[in-house]
Structures are given as structure tokens and as C-alpha cells.
Design a protein around this motif. Structure first.
Motif: not given
Length: 108
Positions: A3-4, A8-9, A89-93
């Protein structure tokens, strides 16, 4: 194939921002609107490929597919820039995406 992830992005975008900090505007909410417009431009390039050649050819022709995937990568780069500009953040998303998914699963 692995997975990406969004993390990472975002890490890669931060490295780009750091490398070009003397040439590019610093990510900020005000700068976010520019990145949104550039992202829409890249989405337009994806649409142009599909509109001009059709979805099947864009997906099956190796050169065309390569161009399509590259334009999609551009979209994601600006998408991650927008997230950086607004401090998302990735967590919020993940939380917002999951909540939206759950609502959509019971919508109709």
C-alpha cells in the motif's frame, strides 16, 4: 505490491517543500487556495485524457495509461499540499472519511 499511504505521500511532500523552501511559498491556509486551483487543473488533465481517448483505451493502452497515472500522481501531490496548507493530518482525514463512509452506507 504494498500500500501507498497518505502518511508516506505527506512525508514526500514535506521533503519537496523543504527542498524548495527558498523558491516556493510556505504552506499556509492562504496558499491552500492556490494549491486547490492547481489540483483542479491536474484533474482537468486527467479528464482530457479520458475524454480524448475514452476510458477503455486510457486504461488499456500502456503509454496512455502511463500518462493517466502520472497525471493522477500530480493530483495527489497537490491534494497532499492542500492537506499541508490546512494542517489536516492523515488521522483527521481517516476519521472524516470513515464517518462519511458510514453515513453513505445507510443513506439509501
Amino acid at each position: 505490491m504494498t500500500d501507498f499511504s497518505i502518511n508516506e505521500m505527506q512525508d514526500m511532500q514535506k521533503r519537496l517543500q523543504d527542498k524548495y523552501k527558498d523558491k516556493w511559498e510556505k504552506p499556509s491556509p492562504e496558499e491552500g487556495k492556490h494549491h486547490l486551483l492547481w489540483m483542479v487543473g491536474e484533474i482537468g488533465e486527467v479528464i482530457d485524457i479520458v475524454k480524448k481517448y475514452g476510458g477503455t483505451k486510457a486504461s488499456e493502452d500502456s503509454e496512455l495509461r502511463k500518462n493517466l497515472v502520472e497525471e493522477m500522481a500530480d493530483v495527489l501531490m497537490y491534494y497532499n499540499d492542500v492537506m499541508m496548507c490546512y494542517g489536516i493530518s492523515a488521522g483527521e482525514l481517516r476519521q472524516a472519511y470513515t464517518e462519511k463512509f458510514e453515513r453513505n452506507m445507510t443513506r439509501w
